[in-house]
Design a protein around this motif. Structure first.
Motif, PDB file in Angstrom:
ATOM      1  N   ALA A  64       0.830  -1.207   0.000  1.00 19.15           N
ATOM      2  CA  ALA A  64       0.000   0.000   0.000  1.00 19.15           C
ATOM      3  C   ALA A  64       0.863   1.255   0.000  1.00 19.15           C
ATOM      4  O   ALA A  64       1.985   1.256   0.506  1.00 19.15           O
ATOM      5  N   ASN A 140      -7.966  -9.597   4.330  1.00 13.77           N
ATOM      6  CA  ASN A 140      -6.773 -10.282   3.816  1.00 13.77           C
ATOM      7  C   ASN A 140      -6.811 -11.792   4.061  1.00 13.77           C
ATOM      8  O   ASN A 140      -5.954 -12.515   3.553  1.00 13.77           O
ATOM      9  N   ARG A 171      -8.764   1.557   0.572  1.00 15.57           N
ATOM     10  CA  ARG A 171      -8.121   1.338   1.878  1.00 15.57           C
ATOM     11  C   ARG A 171      -8.716   0.094   2.521  1.00 15.57           C
ATOM     12  O   ARG A 171      -9.926   0.038   2.797  1.00 15.57           O
ATOM     13  N   ALA A 172      -7.888  -0.895   2.764  1.00 13.91           N
ATOM     14  CA  ALA A 172      -8.350  -2.102   3.451  1.00 13.91           C
ATOM     15  C   ALA A 172      -8.647  -1.760   4.908  1.00 13.91           C
ATOM     16  O   ALA A 172      -7.791  -1.187   5.598  1.00 13.91           O
ATOM     17  N   PHE A 177      -4.263  -5.349   4.203  1.00 17.47           N
ATOM     18  CA  PHE A 177      -3.838  -5.485   2.815  1.00 17.47           C
ATOM     19  C   PHE A 177      -3.168  -6.857   2.615  1.00 17.47           C
ATOM     20  O   PHE A 177      -2.641  -7.452   3.545  1.00 17.47           O
ATOM     21  N   SER A 178      -3.186  -7.299   1.380  1.00 10.50           N
ATOM     22  CA  SER A 178      -2.467  -8.505   0.980  1.00 10.50           C
ATOM     23  C   SER A 178      -2.283  -8.418  -0.522  1.00 10.50           C
ATOM     24  O   SER A 178      -2.891  -7.573  -1.199  1.00 10.50           O
ATOM     25  N   VAL A 181      -5.721  -8.871  -2.077  1.00  6.89           N
ATOM     26  CA  VAL A 181      -6.551  -7.669  -1.909  1.00  6.89           C
ATOM     27  C   VAL A 181      -6.091  -6.575  -2.863  1.00  6.89           C
ATOM     28  O   VAL A 181      -6.903  -5.938  -3.550  1.00  6.89           O
ATOM     29  N   ASN A 182      -4.800  -6.362  -2.940  1.00 10.56           N
ATOM     30  CA  ASN A 182      -4.269  -5.309  -3.799  1.00 10.56           C
ATOM     31  C   ASN A 182      -4.544  -5.583  -5.269  1.00 10.56           C
ATOM     32  O   ASN A 182      -4.833  -4.660  -6.044  1.00 10.56           O
ATOM     33  N   PRO A 192      -3.973   0.874  -3.671  1.00  5.71           N
ATOM     34  CA  PRO A 192      -4.079   0.585  -2.234  1.00  5.71           C
ATOM     35  C   PRO A 192      -3.476   1.728  -1.410  1.00  5.71           C
ATOM     36  O   PRO A 192      -2.335   2.124  -1.631  1.00  5.71           O
ATOM     37  N   GLY A 194      -2.549   3.187   2.302  1.00  2.00           N
ATOM     38  CA  GLY A 194      -2.338   2.988   3.731  1.00  2.00           C
ATOM     39  C   GLY A 194      -2.143   4.302   4.454  1.00  2.00           C
ATOM     40  O   GLY A 194      -2.738   5.325   4.106  1.00  2.00           O
TER      41      GLY A 194
END
Length: 257
Positions: A64, A140, A171-172, A177-178, A181-182, A192, A194
């Motif tokens: 991120a 994630n 934004r997770a 995040f992973s 996910v990204n 992504p 953060g």
């Protein structure tokens, strides 16, 4: 030797249990639940800090964006967990009075309930960020189909509220995040997003603590995470004007990414 090992293990357990309550954990309560617990606690037993330890323990921000590019003396303000009909308008009012932009990471279910706030965020020149449909803090750990449902559901809610508006970031929730996910975020044209400073405003430490913590930690290019939803955000609202003024007094320009 057994005693030393026991001390080390106990210390590690203690460190883990003191982590950010917003982190994905099957035993953790929600941010709003934590706020309710704080309010019910005996106020004579609580100390009001002048600052708090910034940061989100355990959050690694895998892949991120966590800083503004370049070396200029800039800082970005971001708000998560909204929109909220009580606090988001107050935050927008403060930003408008000071003429500074911010990025708002919004939850799809709340966007559906308050589409007018999403339109106001966009109309007033702020940046929108998708935070998923339901604010799943364990994103994630989900299967691909569940990740896509969260991200695409949040995206669709924003587009329904404000057709044609750009949503450049995802934004997770809880920084979950992973790589998976990204990948889904980027497939939906989201970068992504953060953060690098978390003054833990969700703990309701008081306005002064929020301001002092950010000022103690800030460096050029930092991204600050604050919250306009998910619980009582009166401390955040109370801190915002002073935070903006103090950052500007220190020579920072407040920007969007």
């Amino acid at each position: 030797m057994n005693l030393i090992i026991g001390i080390v293990v106990a210390t590690q357990i203690s460190d883990f249990e003191s982590a950010d309550p917003d982190l994905p954990d099957v035993n953790s309560t929600s941010d709003e639940d934590a706020s309710t617990w704080d309010e019910d606690a005996d106020s004579t037993q609580q100390e009001v800090p002048t600052r708090i330890d910034a940061g989100s323990p355990g959050v690694q921000m895998v892949g991120a964006v966590t800083s503004v590019e370049g070396s200029a003396k800039v800082v970005a303000l971001t708000f998560s967990s909204g929109p909220d009909p009580a606090y988001t308008p107050q935050i927008l009012d403060v930003l408008d009075r000071h003429g500074v932009p911010a990025t708002f990471c919004v939850i799809g279910e709340q966007v559906r309930d308050h589409p007018e706030l999403v339109r106001r965020i966009s109309d007033e020149g702020h940046t929108l960020c998708n935070q998923g449909l339901t604010q799943d803090a364990g994103l994630n750990h989900r299967e691909d189909v569940e990740i896509r449902a969260e991200i695409e559901g949040g995206r669709d809610a924003i587009q329904a509220a404000a057709p044609g508006v750009g949503v450049p970031y995802f934004r997770a929730p809880a920084g979950a995040f992973s790589a998976e996910v990204n990948d889904v975020a980027e497939a939906n044209d989201h970068t992504p997003l953060g953060w690098s400073i978390d003054p833990r405003d969700w703990e309701q430490p008081g306005a002064a603590a929020i301001v002092d913590t950010v000022l103690d930690e800030v460096n050029p290019g930092d991204i600050v995470v604050l919250h306009d939803g998910g619980g009582d955000r009166s401390d955040t609202v109370a801190a915002l004007a002073s935070l903006i003024s103090e950052l500007q007094n220190e020579g920072y320009e407040i920007v969007v990414l």
